[in-house]
Motif scaffolding. Structure first.
Motif, PDB file in Angstrom:
ATOM      1  N   THR A 100       0.836  -1.535   0.131  1.00 16.14           N
ATOM      2  CA  THR A 100       0.032  -0.375  -0.111  1.00 16.14           C
ATOM      3  C   THR A 100       0.872   1.460  -0.036  1.00 16.14           C
ATOM      4  O   THR A 100       2.373   1.016   0.707  1.00 16.14           O
ATOM      5  CB  THR A 100      -0.585   0.175   1.330  1.00 16.14           C
ATOM      6  OG1 THR A 100      -0.331   0.126   2.401  1.00 16.14           O
ATOM      7  CG2 THR A 100      -1.930  -1.081   1.514  1.00 16.14           C
ATOM      8  N   SER A 241       2.238  -0.499  -7.236  1.00 17.47           N
ATOM      9  CA  SER A 241       1.917  -1.879  -8.173  1.00 17.47           C
ATOM     10  C   SER A 241       3.349  -2.197  -8.789  1.00 17.47           C
ATOM     11  O   SER A 241       2.346  -4.042  -9.101  1.00 17.47           O
ATOM     12  CB  SER A 241       0.982  -1.071  -9.308  1.00 17.47           C
ATOM     13  OG  SER A 241       1.718  -0.057  -9.915  1.00 17.47           O
ATOM     14  N   ASP A 242       4.233  -2.269  -8.828  1.00 17.96           N
ATOM     15  CA  ASP A 242       5.499  -2.900  -8.839  1.00 17.96           C
ATOM     16  C   ASP A 242       5.534  -4.815  -8.131  1.00 17.96           C
ATOM     17  O   ASP A 242       6.531  -5.076  -7.897  1.00 17.96           O
ATOM     18  CB  ASP A 242       6.768  -2.359  -8.635  1.00 17.96           C
ATOM     19  CG  ASP A 242       6.397  -1.747  -9.811  1.00 17.96           C
ATOM     20  OD1 ASP A 242       6.103  -1.203 -10.808  1.00 17.96           O
ATOM     21  OD2 ASP A 242       8.064  -0.930 -10.164  1.00 17.96           O
ATOM     22  N   LEU A 244       2.602  -5.359  -6.398  1.00 22.43           N
ATOM     23  CA  LEU A 244       0.957  -6.256  -6.526  1.00 22.43           C
ATOM     24  C   LEU A 244       1.133  -7.449  -7.613  1.00 22.43           C
ATOM     25  O   LEU A 244       2.076  -7.731  -8.394  1.00 22.43           O
ATOM     26  CB  LEU A 244       0.190  -5.118  -7.200  1.00 22.43           C
ATOM     27  CG  LEU A 244      -0.480  -4.073  -6.486  1.00 22.43           C
ATOM     28  CD1 LEU A 244      -1.199  -3.345  -7.108  1.00 22.43           C
ATOM     29  CD2 LEU A 244      -1.031  -4.815  -5.181  1.00 22.43           C
ATOM     30  N   GLU A 249      -2.623  -6.970 -12.107  1.00 22.08           N
ATOM     31  CA  GLU A 249      -2.739  -6.023 -11.841  1.00 22.08           C
ATOM     32  C   GLU A 249      -1.102  -5.399 -11.137  1.00 22.08           C
ATOM     33  O   GLU A 249      -0.572  -4.028 -11.148  1.00 22.08           O
ATOM     34  CB  GLU A 249      -3.007  -5.357  -9.958  1.00 22.08           C
ATOM     35  CG  GLU A 249      -4.885  -5.673  -9.965  1.00 22.08           C
ATOM     36  CD  GLU A 249      -5.035  -5.709  -8.833  1.00 22.08           C
ATOM     37  OE1 GLU A 249      -4.629  -5.250  -7.963  1.00 22.08           O
ATOM     38  OE2 GLU A 249      -6.468  -5.804  -8.796  1.00 22.08           O
ATOM     39  N   CYS A 250      -0.013  -6.260 -11.439  1.00 26.83           N
ATOM     40  CA  CYS A 250       1.235  -6.458 -11.711  1.00 26.83           C
ATOM     41  C   CYS A 250       1.768  -5.449 -12.578  1.00 26.83           C
ATOM     42  O   CYS A 250       2.302  -5.600 -13.900  1.00 26.83           O
ATOM     43  CB  CYS A 250       1.938  -7.685 -11.295  1.00 26.83           C
ATOM     44  SG  CYS A 250       3.507  -7.893 -11.562  1.00 26.83           S
ATOM     45  N   THR A 251       2.705  -4.716 -12.340  1.00 26.42           N
ATOM     46  CA  THR A 251       3.688  -3.055 -12.903  1.00 26.42           C
ATOM     47  C   THR A 251       5.117  -3.907 -12.855  1.00 26.42           C
ATOM     48  O   THR A 251       5.628  -3.893 -12.151  1.00 26.42           O
ATOM     49  CB  THR A 251       3.498  -2.466 -13.112  1.00 26.42           C
ATOM     50  OG1 THR A 251       3.433  -1.919 -12.030  1.00 26.42           O
ATOM     51  CG2 THR A 251       1.719  -1.985 -13.022  1.00 26.42           C
ATOM     52  N   VAL A 256       2.665  -3.654 -17.611  1.00 26.69           N
ATOM     53  CA  VAL A 256       0.834  -4.124 -16.506  1.00 26.69           C
ATOM     54  C   VAL A 256       1.292  -5.357 -17.124  1.00 26.69           C
ATOM     55  O   VAL A 256       1.222  -5.787 -18.369  1.00 26.69           O
ATOM     56  CB  VAL A 256      -0.219  -3.899 -16.745  1.00 26.69           C
ATOM     57  CG1 VAL A 256      -1.230  -5.153 -16.668  1.00 26.69           C
ATOM     58  CG2 VAL A 256      -0.466  -2.916 -17.087  1.00 26.69           C
ATOM     59  N   CYS A 263       6.708  -9.546  -9.473  1.00 28.78           N
ATOM     60  CA  CYS A 263       6.487  -8.683  -8.440  1.00 28.78           C
ATOM     61  C   CYS A 263       6.589  -9.770  -7.667  1.00 28.78           C
ATOM     62  O   CYS A 263       7.629  -9.122  -6.523  1.00 28.78           O
ATOM     63  CB  CYS A 263       4.484  -8.487  -8.302  1.00 28.78           C
ATOM     64  SG  CYS A 263       4.418  -6.706  -9.963  1.00 28.78           S
TER      65      CYS A 263
END
Length: 483
Positions: A100, A241-242, A244, A249-251, A256, A263
């Motif tokens: 978060t 998001s790196d 997640l 959702e993983c960037t 993406v 991640c």
């Protein structure tokens, strides 16, 4: 007055004329836990050796006090570094488990706090040519150990994604995080399982010093990401998001990923690097514990009548000139290179600079202030000089350190409270003009760095003069890179 720092841390002969020449070039570029004396006697008595040059009992007593105070400060500073690294590890683990914005900011704050005491320990580094060989000692020297903890600059493309215009020695699209195997020169490295052991094994892989995979700066990069702002405002801005691990959702920055395992591996890397940092600092803290045997501390005390005093004064001069003024500041200042900025991802370089300088001053004054506010030490080079009858040299160094304080307080004030970071201060006039900064304003900003460099050069000359006063005719402090 101590430096104001808000925290919410090829060895060549240095002739006096060299410092002056460097200063001229820069201008042309545009530019206590009190140590009880009985306690000191008790510890040093256990390490006394027969020496032919011990001098009088009074003179040796002064060196004994100085060495024990130095060792106590080293222990306290490494202990603080260890404890704050554990706090960083806790924050990192929380963030990886629950990515978060709040947890990311907490991890960044923990990194910043952890750097404060560690940056003050760098005074203890420059001792590899002094320490005795001892196969029973776990760590051979601080200088040999330090690379795994604090090496920089690093080639971030080896670790994770970078911008398309990134230029480094490692230029493959495959990196440790996105691939199970990578090629570094002729070496094919299995990276399928990320662990502290793997990261340690890969440090400087292929013989390149830029292939840094461990330590504070790898952690810094994984928290902030690459700083693509150059000499303009702003640090790295790695998105949450790196980390997640939910599919879709993983960037990796703006990309993406179709596979969330990237991640997951990024989180594994961050946790492994932090664990290795804690392990390394645990080992170093143990080297400075009182009444220890076969340690760096016991080795220093055993050399009490030989080269221990030279070591301390060499370390002061080498950090002041060779490392801080030259490698960390002058290189970046002359070239306007943000890649040579010490904390280039987080823009916390102003604090690292100031705490490096503070570390030298700690040894001079004989006092290290712990994270919880206690004073450790009790006897420094300043009082030793006075006790030896060299008050003039002590006074000169006191004035030199005041100039260093004043110069670095400006750098810290601008960086912490006005948002003008070191990457903006080192920009050349031409670079700054592209950001809308006038030549007058940029020359003022550059003067903050230049004044700090010059103050360190003057300080080194004072250290050499004091060394001569106590019989060290050729200190041979590291002069760093020359331009």
């Amino acid at each position: 007055m101590p430096m104001t720092i808000n925290t919410a841390p090829n060895r060549r002969i240095l002739p006096t004329t060299l410092a002056a020449a460097l200063a001229g070039l820069l201008l042309l570029s545009g530019c206590t836990k009190q140590t009880d004396e009985d306690g000191v006697a008790a510890e040093t008595q256990t390490t006394q050796t027969e020496t032919t040059n011990a001098g009088s009992a009074a003179e040796q007593a002064g060196i004994d006090r100085l060495l024990v105070s130095y060792a106590d400060m080293a222990h306290a500073a490494y202990k603080d570094s260890l404890e704050t690294a554990k706090d960083l590890q806790n924050a990192v683990n929380t963030y990886v488990e629950a990515p978060t914005e709040a947890n990311l900011e907490a991890a960044k704050a923990a990194y910043k706090a952890a750097r404060q005491p560690y940056s003050q320990t760098e005074i203890f580094r420059f001792e590899e040519g002094f320490v005795s060989a001892n196969d029973e000692r776990e760590i051979a020297s601080v200088d040999g150990w330090e690379g795994q903890v604090n090496a920089w600059p690093l080639d971030e493309a080896l670790i994770d994604y970078v911008s398309d215009d990134y230029q480094g020695e490692y230029n493959s699209q495959d990196n440790i995080i996105n691939s199970d195997s990578i090629a570094v020169g002729s070496i094919q490295q299995d990276t399928s399982t990320i662990s502290p052991d793997l990261l340690a094994e890969m440090s400087e892989i292929g013989g390149s010093e830029a292939n840094v995979t461990t330590g504070y700066h790898a952690i810094e990069f994984l928290l902030w990401g690459q700083d693509t702002n150059g000499v303009s405002e702003g640090a790295g801005n790695r998105p949450v998001s790196d980390y997640l691990t939910t599919e879709g959702e993983c960037t990796s920055g703006d990309t993406v990923n179709t596979d969330a395992s990237i991640c997951e591996r990024r989180g594994e890397y961050l946790k492994a690097a932090t664990q290795l940092l804690v392990d390394d600092l645990s080992a170093m803290e143990a080297e400075w514990q009182p009444a220890s045997e076969n340690t760096l501390r016991s080795d220093l005390l055993e050399r009490r009548g030989d080269n221990a005093l030279r070591q301390i004064m060499y370390q002061m001069g080498s950090l002041a000139l060779g490392e801080l003024a030259s490698e960390r500041m002058q290189v970046a200042f002359v070239t306007g290179s943000t890649e040579d900025e010490h904390e280039c991802f987080s823009d916390l370089t102003h604090l690292s600079y100031a705490n490096n300088a503070r570390g030298i001053q700690n040894v001079f004054n004989g006092t290290y202030k712990t994270v919880d506010g206690k004073s450790v030490g009790g006897y420094g080079v300043k009082q030793y000089l006075v006790d030896k009858g060299h008050t003039a040299e002590a006074d000169k160094l006191t004035a030199d350190f005041k100039r260093v304080e004043d110069a670095f307080n400006v750098v810290v004030e601008k960086g912490e409270n006005e948002g003008i970071k070191v990457d903006q201060m080192i920009a050349t006039v031409g670079q700054a003009a592209k950001q809308g900064i006038t030549a007058e304003e940029q020359n003022k900003r550059r003067s903050w760095i230049e004044n700090s460099i010059n103050s360190l050069q003057e300080l080194t000359a004072g250290i050499e003069s004091a060394a001569k006063a106590v019989g060290i005719d050729n200190l041979d402090a590291d002069a760093g890179s020359q331009f």
